[in-house]
Design a protein around this motif. Structure first.
Motif, PDB file in Angstrom:
ATOM      1  N   PHE A   7       0.840  -1.204   0.000  1.00  0.00           N
ATOM      2  CA  PHE A   7       0.000   0.000   0.000  1.00  0.00           C
ATOM      3  C   PHE A   7       0.874   1.254   0.000  1.00  0.00           C
ATOM      4  O   PHE A   7       0.643   2.189  -0.774  1.00  0.00           O
ATOM      5  N   MET A  35       2.605   2.218  -3.355  1.00  0.00           N
ATOM      6  CA  MET A  35       1.739   2.836  -4.373  1.00  0.00           C
ATOM      7  C   MET A  35       2.160   2.440  -5.796  1.00  0.00           C
ATOM      8  O   MET A  35       2.263   3.295  -6.694  1.00  0.00           O
ATOM      9  N   VAL A  84       2.639  10.175  -5.145  1.00  0.00           N
ATOM     10  CA  VAL A  84       1.307  10.148  -4.511  1.00  0.00           C
ATOM     11  C   VAL A  84       1.372  10.737  -3.096  1.00  0.00           C
ATOM     12  O   VAL A  84       0.613  11.660  -2.762  1.00  0.00           O
ATOM     13  N   TRP A  85       2.315  10.242  -2.271  1.00  0.00           N
ATOM     14  CA  TRP A  85       2.348  10.684  -0.866  1.00  0.00           C
ATOM     15  C   TRP A  85       2.712  12.149  -0.717  1.00  0.00           C
ATOM     16  O   TRP A  85       2.085  12.844   0.093  1.00  0.00           O
ATOM     17  N   TYR A 134      -0.497  14.223  -1.198  1.00  0.00           N
ATOM     18  CA  TYR A 134      -1.399  14.232  -0.045  1.00  0.00           C
ATOM     19  C   TYR A 134      -0.791  15.001   1.132  1.00  0.00           C
ATOM     20  O   TYR A 134      -1.495  15.734   1.829  1.00  0.00           O
ATOM     21  N   LEU A 165     -10.693  10.068   1.986  1.00  0.00           N
ATOM     22  CA  LEU A 165      -9.314   9.572   2.004  1.00  0.00           C
ATOM     23  C   LEU A 165      -9.289   8.045   2.021  1.00  0.00           C
ATOM     24  O   LEU A 165      -8.483   7.412   1.329  1.00  0.00           O
ATOM     25  N   GLY A 212     -10.448   6.955  -1.411  1.00  0.00           N
ATOM     26  CA  GLY A 212      -9.502   7.401  -2.439  1.00  0.00           C
ATOM     27  C   GLY A 212      -8.183   6.650  -2.399  1.00  0.00           C
ATOM     28  O   GLY A 212      -7.626   6.280  -3.432  1.00  0.00           O
ATOM     29  N   LEU A 213      -7.687   6.413  -1.182  1.00  0.00           N
ATOM     30  CA  LEU A 213      -6.367   5.782  -1.065  1.00  0.00           C
ATOM     31  C   LEU A 213      -6.431   4.259  -1.007  1.00  0.00           C
ATOM     32  O   LEU A 213      -5.481   3.576  -1.369  1.00  0.00           O
ATOM     33  N   TYR A 214      -7.565   3.719  -0.509  1.00  0.00           N
ATOM     34  CA  TYR A 214      -7.620   2.289  -0.251  1.00  0.00           C
ATOM     35  C   TYR A 214      -8.804   1.589  -0.934  1.00  0.00           C
ATOM     36  O   TYR A 214      -8.656   0.507  -1.497  1.00  0.00           O
ATOM     37  N   ARG A 253      -4.596   8.201  -7.905  1.00  0.00           N
ATOM     38  CA  ARG A 253      -5.048   8.630  -6.576  1.00  0.00           C
ATOM     39  C   ARG A 253      -4.744  10.107  -6.330  1.00  0.00           C
ATOM     40  O   ARG A 253      -5.359  10.727  -5.455  1.00  0.00           O
ATOM     41  N   TYR A 255      -7.755  12.575  -6.504  1.00  0.00           N
ATOM     42  CA  TYR A 255      -8.681  12.857  -5.416  1.00  0.00           C
ATOM     43  C   TYR A 255      -8.308  14.093  -4.594  1.00  0.00           C
ATOM     44  O   TYR A 255      -9.105  14.545  -3.768  1.00  0.00           O
TER      45      TYR A 255
END
Lengths: 68, 232
Positions: A7, A10, A17-18, A21, B23, B26-28, B41, B44
């Protein structure tokens, strides 16, 4: 454990991605904090000033009454 | 003011709930894209930030216009309170777009119509904020910045239709389009939840900033009164 690692990875795009966010959460959290801090400071200042003015007026009225 | 005080915490809780659900999904809870893989992702947070950037600018220009024409003080306050929030959303749309562009387009930035018009929007926000606070008389600052905001409104349809009018690297509209969204519901749900969260966040921070502005103006009036009393 393997699932968490997958996970977080990614699909090899973790570096894109991280940070996306993290940036969104950081910027919005800082803006919220600054807005809250500004409101609290202004409200605190106003209530202090209104308290002072009330006290001064009460004090002034008392002085005035004692003079007459 | 009283209503704002009551509504503010509810907006905060609503933001937390919508953001949490968005979240998670969107993430999982949503699938990776068959072409873009997990980078989808970023959508989002990127799309809600970009939508809110446009929404906030429209709200800013309308409020500033109402303040300019009808001299409505609360409209001016709303415009001033909206500007920094919109600037943050625009910055985030540009940043997350760049982070999405690198793995998918092979570049962090390209001077195409959509990206350039979004950068212009960011500068419009900064210009509004700078002009608004550039005068000793706040009324003059509000008037000058309102004119800039209204002129800059032309950029909003340019951003929206830039992907149709010009050849750009950016994909065309996939949600608000003729024939309905082209995005699968599994991805549409988290997207709408995050758009909801960003909207309630905007209203939440707007209420906080408007209350701050109104408290500051009461503070100024109180100080003026005290100075006058001391002078007499």
């Amino acid at each position: 454990m393997d699932e968490i690692g997958k996970f977080l990875e990614m699909g090899g795009y973790a570096g894109f991605v991280w940070p996306s966010y993290a940036a969104v959460l950081a910027v919005l959290a800082v803006l919220l904090w600054l807005s809250l801090r500004g409101l609290r400071a202004a409200e605190g200042e106003l209530s202090r000033l209104e308290g002072d003015a009330g006290g001064a007026r009460r004090g002034g009225g008392h002085e005035g009454a004692s003079e007459t | 003011m009283k209503l704002a005080t009551v509504v503010t915490p509810w907006l905060g809780w609503l933001t937390v709930v919508l953001c949490g659900a968005g979240l998670y999904l969107g993430l999982y809870g949503s699938p990776a894209d068959y072409q873009q893989g997990e980078t989808v992702r970023i959508m989002y947070v990127h799309v809600p930030a970009a939508w809110m950037a446009l929404f906030c600018y429209t709200a800013l220009a309308v409020s500033a216009g109402v303040g300019l024409i009808w001299r409505h003080p609360v409209a001016e306050v709303a415009a001033r309170a909206t500007a920094p929030i919109g600037a943050c959303f625009t910055f985030l749309a540009l940043l997350t777009g760049s982070l999405w562009g690198k793995p998918m387009w092979g570049t962090w930035w390209v001077w195409d119509a959509r990206l350039t018009s979004m950068l212009v929007l960011f500068f419009l926000y900064l210009g509004y904020l700078a002009l608004n606070s550039a005068f000793d008389d706040p009324q003059r600052g509000a008037r000058a910045s309102a004119i800039l905001a209204l002129v800059g409104l032309i950029n909003v349809p340019i951003i929206k239709f830039s992907v149709d009018w010009w050849n750009t690297l950016h994909q065309p509209a996939s949600i608000v389009r003729m024939g309905g969204p082209s995005v699968h519901p599994a991805m549409l749900w988290p997207l709408f939840l995050m758009i909801g969260a960003f909207t309630t966040y905007y209203l939440w921070v707007l209420m906080l900033r408007m209350r701050r502005e109104l408290t500051a103006s009461r503070l100024r009036a109180r100080r003026r009164m005290q100075a006058e009393e001391a002078g007499v």
